[in-house]
Motif scaffolding. Structure first.
Motif, mmCIF file in Angstrom:
data_model
loop_
_atom_site.group_PDB
_atom_site.id
_atom_site.type_symbol
_atom_site.label_atom_id
_atom_site.label_comp_id
_atom_site.label_asym_id
_atom_site.label_seq_id
_atom_site.Cartn_x
_atom_site.Cartn_y
_atom_site.Cartn_z
ATOM 1 N N ASN A 166 16.723 31.826 -60.581
ATOM 2 C CA ASN A 166 16.859 32.780 -59.235
ATOM 3 C C ASN A 166 15.658 34.134 -60.188
ATOM 4 O OD1 ASN A 166 17.002 35.319 -57.921
ATOM 5 N ND2 ASN A 166 18.763 33.708 -57.241
ATOM 6 N N ASP A 167 14.338 33.488 -59.834
ATOM 7 C CA ASP A 167 13.525 35.405 -59.894
ATOM 8 C C ASP A 167 14.162 36.242 -59.987
ATOM 9 O OD1 ASP A 167 12.375 32.847 -61.498
ATOM 10 O OD2 ASP A 167 10.873 32.512 -59.555
ATOM 11 N N VAL A 170 17.034 36.887 -62.669
ATOM 12 C CA VAL A 170 16.034 36.624 -63.876
ATOM 13 C C VAL A 170 15.795 38.755 -63.930
ATOM 14 C CG1 VAL A 170 14.372 35.956 -65.200
ATOM 15 C CG2 VAL A 170 15.882 34.422 -64.608
ATOM 16 N N VAL A 171 15.063 39.066 -62.987
ATOM 17 C CA VAL A 171 13.469 40.988 -62.724
ATOM 18 C C VAL A 171 14.934 41.319 -62.951
ATOM 19 C CG1 VAL A 171 12.514 41.750 -61.527
ATOM 20 C CG2 VAL A 171 11.830 39.533 -61.579
#
Length: 188
Positions: A166-167, A170-171
Motif C-alpha cells: 500500500n503506497d 508506505v509514505v
C-alpha cells in the motif's frame, strides 16, 4: 441532563461488547477506541468491533436479541448498532479482506470503560488503519497522534511487512521516520 455524544458512544460500545461476550461471539475492539485504550487520544466518532467473517450472521442476531437496534447498511461487510445519535460498527471485513479468527485470537483482554473485552494489539490497530488508506481516504492527521502515542507498543518491522503493498501506508511510514516518531531504516 442530556448525555453527550461521547457518553452515548461509550455506553453503546459497552453494551455491544457485553452482548457479544454473553452471546459467545468472538470479537475484538478495533479502530480509534482500541487505540484510545492503549494510550492514544479518544476518538470523536463511532466505535468499531471486528468479528470473524464466519460469525457475521450470528453476531447480528446476538446483538438484536440483546435488545440493541441493529441496522444493515448498504455495505455488505458490517452492521451498525445504533443508539440515539450514535452508532457502533461491527465489521467482518476490513479493506476488502475477511476478518480471520487469528486476528481476534491474538487480541488482548483489557478493561475498557469497566468492561473487560478483547482489544486489538497496537501493531494490528496500526496495520488496519494504514491498510484503509487509498486515493479516496488519505487523512494522515488522524493517524499521526495514534502512531505517536502507541509507537513503543508497535512492532514497526511487522507493520512495514504487512503494508508494503500500500503506497499510501508506505509514505506514511516514511513521514514517521522524517518526523523521528520511529527510527529510520538506518536505525537513527
Amino acid at each position: 441532563m442530556q448525555p453527550s455524544e461521547r457518553d452515548e458512544i461509550r455506553d453503546l460500545l459497552k453494551r455491544t461488547a457485553v452482548a457479544l461476550k454473553e452471546g459467545d461471539v468472538p470479537f475484538a475492539l478495533c479502530g480509534g477506541y482500541a487505540a484510545w485504550v492503549r494510550g492514544a487520544p479518544e476518538p470523536d466518532h463511532d466505535a468499531d468491533f471486528l468479528v470473524p467473517e464466519a460469525e457475521a450472521g450470528r453476531a447480528a442476531k446476538v446483538l438484536a436479541e440483546a435488545g440493541l437496534h441493529v441496522e444493515e447498511p448498504a455495505e455488505d461487510w458490517l452492521v451498525k448498532v445504533v443508539g440515539g445519535g450514535s452508532f457502533v460498527d461491527v465489521l467482518w471485513r476490513t479493506c476488502g479482506h475477511p476478518v480471520e479468527s487469528d486476528l481476534i485470537d491474538r487480541s488482548e483482554v483489557l478493561p475498557v470503560l469497566s468492561v473487560r473485552m478483547p482489544v486489538l494489539l497496537a501493531t494490528d490497530i496500526v496495520v488496519t488503519k494504514l491498510m484503509a488508506l487509498d486515493e479516496h481516504y488519505c487523512d494522515f492527521s488522524r493517524l499521526l497522534p495514534v502512531a505517536r502515542a502507541l509507537r513503543e507498543q508497535i512492532d514497526w518491522a511487522e507493520v512495514r511487512r504487512e503494508v508494503a503493498g500500500n503506497d499510501f501506508a508506505v509514505v506514511f511510514l516514511d513521514l514517521l521516520e522524517r518526523l523521528r516518531v520511529l527510527p529510520g531504516a538506518d536505525g537513527s
